[in-house]
Structures are given as C-alpha cells and as structure tokens.
Design a protein around this motif. Structure first.
Motif, PDB file in Angstrom:
ATOM      1  N   VAL A 236       0.849  -1.189   0.000  1.00 33.04           N
ATOM      2  CA  VAL A 236       0.000   0.000   0.000  1.00 33.04           C
ATOM      3  C   VAL A 236       0.885   1.239   0.000  1.00 33.04           C
ATOM      4  CG1 VAL A 236      -0.172  -0.085   2.533  1.00 33.04           C
ATOM      5  CG2 VAL A 236      -1.844   1.233   1.232  1.00 33.04           C
ATOM      6  N   GLY A 237       0.558   2.168  -0.855  1.00 32.93           N
ATOM      7  CA  GLY A 237       1.052   3.529  -0.688  1.00 32.93           C
ATOM      8  C   GLY A 237       2.343   3.963  -1.339  1.00 32.93           C
ATOM      9  N   LEU A 238       3.310   3.071  -1.527  1.00 31.31           N
ATOM     10  CA  LEU A 238       4.611   3.503  -2.057  1.00 31.31           C
ATOM     11  C   LEU A 238       5.001   2.604  -3.230  1.00 31.31           C
ATOM     12  CD1 LEU A 238       6.385   4.034   1.406  1.00 31.31           C
ATOM     13  CD2 LEU A 238       5.477   5.824  -0.090  1.00 31.31           C
TER      14      LEU A 238
ATOM     15  N   LEU B 256      -4.758   6.271  -1.683  1.00 30.29           N
ATOM     16  CA  LEU B 256      -3.548   5.453  -1.714  1.00 30.29           C
ATOM     17  C   LEU B 256      -3.753   4.342  -2.738  1.00 30.29           C
ATOM     18  CD1 LEU B 256      -3.146   4.917   2.149  1.00 30.29           C
ATOM     19  CD2 LEU B 256      -1.785   6.468   0.730  1.00 30.29           C
TER      20      LEU B 256
END
Lengths: 276, 276
Positions: B206-208, B233
């Motif tokens: 998640v997210g990056l 996200l």
C-alpha cells in the motif's frame, strides 16, 4: 532524536526485574516505591489510563466514551464514590495504585502527586481506559519494529482535525498516535491491532497525514518526534490522550487523571482483549 | 478514461438476469450461448481462473502454487486426465464450462476457442485458481467504491519486482492488481480481504508503489489504467494473472488457460471462503 535521560520512558533493566507481576507493580505504587513510568512492567498485562470525574459529569463522559470507543475504550469503571474496580484487580485501589496522578480544578492542574487519597470524594467516578501498550506488545511479539520504542522515547501524538462524536459537555478533536512502518508492516499492523478493539483497535489513518490535519510529522502535539523514512508510511491510531484533552477543554470543576506514562497495571492479560 | 465498448468487461443488464445461478452460466458456456466475460454473473458465487498443464509439469506447478498462495490460490484440481472438479460443481466440465480458452504450445498461443474438448489429453491436469471477483464483492457489499468497476474497465495490473518463490521450472515476478482507495477505505479493505485468504487475501502493498517497482500508476502491464486521486492510496493485491505470466515464461510444451475475464463460475459461495 538523541535519547536523553529526560526523554526516557522506560525504567532500567533492574527495575523491570522487580515488577514482573501486576500486583508487585501496584504494591510498589501503594508504598511509594514506584513513582515513574510503567512501560515494560509486568509484561503481558493490560495497562490503563485514568479519568476521574464527579458523578454529575460521569454519565456524560461515559456517553462520550461509548460513542468514541476508538480513542476512549473504557475497560473498567467504579461505582460512584468507590475507588475499587474489581474487574481489573480484586485488591486494586484507584487512589494509590498509579505511580502518579494529576489533580485538576476548573481545567487547571492543581497538584502532581503519587497518591490521591486526600483528594478523594464520595461523588467521584473512576474510568480506566485501555491504552496502546497492549497492542504494541502484540506488534513487537510479531517482530514489527516500533521506532519510539527502539529510541526509548514517547510515541508521537497529534491533535488531528478528526472530530469526536460530542456528548453533553464533552467534545473535541481526536488525538492520534503515529508509528512509522514499511508498507508490509503497516498492513500486518492493521491486521494485528484489528484483533484488539478494546485497546484502540485498527489504525484510523495511514499514509496521507495532511488529510487529518497533520502538517508536520516532526512536530507532534504530545510525546516525542520520530522520523518517517522514505520507505515508510505514517500509521495513525486513536490515542488515549484524547479523553484527557477533551476533559481539559471541558474544564470540569474537578478531575483526576494519571500522570503521563504512569499507568495502572491490571490483572487482565493483553491476550484476553484479543477478539480472535 | 472513457468507457468505450472495447473496454467493457461486464455484460449488459439483460444478460445478468439470465445468469443468476452458477449452473445457468455453465450451461450457457457448454451450449456456446455465452462466450464473453463473467464479471457480475451469478452474484455470490466463486469464480475461478484456469491453468491446465501436462502431468509431468503439474507437480512442479502445484508446488509453485502451494508456496505462492497469495497470487496462486488453488481452489480446485482435477485428477490427471480428468476434466471434472466435483468440489467446485458436480456437473462441471473443465473442457466446456468456461466462456473462452487460450491454448498454448511452447509458450505461444495457438488457439482462442470456446471449447477445448478437441485439445483434451489423458495426461492433462486442471488447476482452478481463486480470483479477486470474490473479494471485490465483499468490498462492494460494505460500500467501498472500486474505480475500475465504476468505470466498467478491467482492474489495472502491474508486474512488480516482487519475486515469487520458485519451484522447479516455475518462477518469476508477481503480478499485482491495484485499487485506489482513500486511507480509511484502504484500512477497511485490508480487514475485509484478510478474511479471504483463498482468494488472494490481504493486500501485499500500500502507498509507495516505487518500492515494488511500479514507476507509473497510469501504465499498467495488464488491464486498464485508472487514476489515483490526491486523497487516495494505491492498494496492491496479489493477482491471479501471476500463474499465467509464470506459465508463459516457463514455455511448457502444452497448456490451456481461460481467456481474459472468462472465468469458471463454481457452486461454491464467496462467503464459504471467509475464514471468519
């Protein structure tokens, strides 16, 4: 951030050895031998925050907690006037069994003390509120690194723009604690803490702090700053400082809270609070 | 992205009405009446991906799936030479009950067909692999919006830099599907999909996205691009395209897979696959 003596939140190793059981911790509080933070003591047992209010405010505060269970999970409560909460420990005495207290009058701190027996009144009601030490133990048991623990500083906490559900005279913004985690650990932490709804439960936010009004992760409103690395996400949990913050804003005629980091160590095991 | 006819993955409303049960869908496949995507058909029932391999490769492939359960959750398997998988449907015939198939020889597609009866051999083993339609149903049942569904396009999928656990001749990078969600929904989606380990389970990232080798979210390797808004996200789940991608790289002498979007509709309910 340098780990200085003033920032230390956990006692030295020899202190831990003496306080392996909840009863030993409580007895040390009663005798005055222990007046500092309880993090790391009696591993495996639930620690709790304290809020004591006059009966005429207690009903509204319970309602506030009931409808804000994430920041304010009430795990024990006394009968009006009683300083006993047997569900958390048969011998437990709310007036003496925390290492330290803050006494409030009209929203101002009037005393920092290790014993509130002299302040006790027949109309007081005690609320014990679950705290993140329980879920942090579960996270560390699975090998998830917690930076504030590694640094031996307090967890950073932020007054967010998320509003609590108001109840009577109690209302205000939710305080959240923040732990930086790499994405895979963030996902695992969501799973683990979901199992513990009575000690704040799953995170309320991840990854985009500006959406909850947090502009600078290095400037927490409470606790100590820890950096978030490029390969990490900031993960936010509802925080037990919220009820204190809300009580401070409500400026009740009288209140007692625990001193920061000085929790009640109960006879309940952390694992009892896992819903699965 | 404009929703054009060529991007549509779900049939029209009148088609849904005809295919409310798994048996009705399978019979329509058998008769040749249904040769297109199955998304949205027989709501509540598990749909599955297909991989068919010669027996001499099947043991290695099963081992690969067993040690890569997130992208390759095997929910049914035939005896060698058999085209039956009774656990997923008593009447079920692997050769006819998918709307469409791809037949592979030495890593190249040699036929796109609605019936593989003529290609069947006594040494073939069929693997049916869980798919994300099951958990998407659970997400939507809780009101979480899925952009690719709203747009009626295919979910975007990325070949990440995350390596699968190799087994025999099978190895390669994991394909993940991506769904943009606001943080609170991302947390809820992690909780919901954790309950479904046999249909890809919790997200893996998640997210990056750059940490898993995804440089441009608008350029998926499979499926269609959907944008990630500033307050969202990107959430990544292991994807059932992984086994197809791995098989294509292994270039087996012979293989059969389902045509994209053309799944097997089984008699198992999605809710049966929830572990709690």
């Amino acid at each position: 951030m340098a780990s200085t003596a003033s920032l230390r939140v956990a006692p030295q190793a020899d202190t831990y050895a003496a306080y392996q059981t909840p009863l030993a911790v409580r007895q040390a509080c009663r005798s005055g031998a222990l007046t500092g933070p309880t993090a790391g003591m009696a591993p495996g047992y639930v620690q709790g925050n304290l809020a004591v209010l006059p009966k005429e405010l207690a009903e509204e505060f319970l309602r506030f907690c009931h409808f804000n269970p994430r920041p304010c999970p009430v795990i024990g409560m006394s009968e009006p006037g009683s300083f006993k909460v047997p569900v958390l420990g048969e011998d437990l005495d709310i007036r003496t069994d925390f290492p330290g207290y803050r006494v409030w009058q009209d929203g101002e701190v009037i005393a920092d003390t290790a014993d509130v027996t002299d302040y006790w009144r027949d109309d007081l009601v005690a609320f014990v509120i679950g705290c993140s030490l329980s879920f942090e133990e579960a996270l560390m048991a699975e090998g998830l690194p917690l930076r504030h623990v590694d640094r031996n500083v307090r967890v950073p906490m932020f007054r967010t723009t998320v509003q609590c559900v108001p109840a009577g005279r109690f209302s205000g913004r939710m305080v959240m604690s923040m732990r930086p985690l790499v994405p895979a650990h963030a996902i695992r932490a969501i799973q683990i803490t979901t199992r513990f709804p009575q000690v704040h439960g799953a995170p309320l936010h991840v990854g985009l702090p500006e959406l909850i009004g947090v502009k600078d992760l290095m400037k927490p409103d409470y606790g100590d700053a820890v950096e978030v690395l490029d390969n990490e996400l900031p993960v936010f949990w509802a925080c037990g400082v919220t009820p204190q913050s809300v009580i401070a804003e409500a400026k009740p005629s009288f209140a007692i809270t625990h001193a920061p980091g000085c929790m009640l160590v109960t006879d309940r095991r952390n694992t009892e609070f896992a819903i699965l």
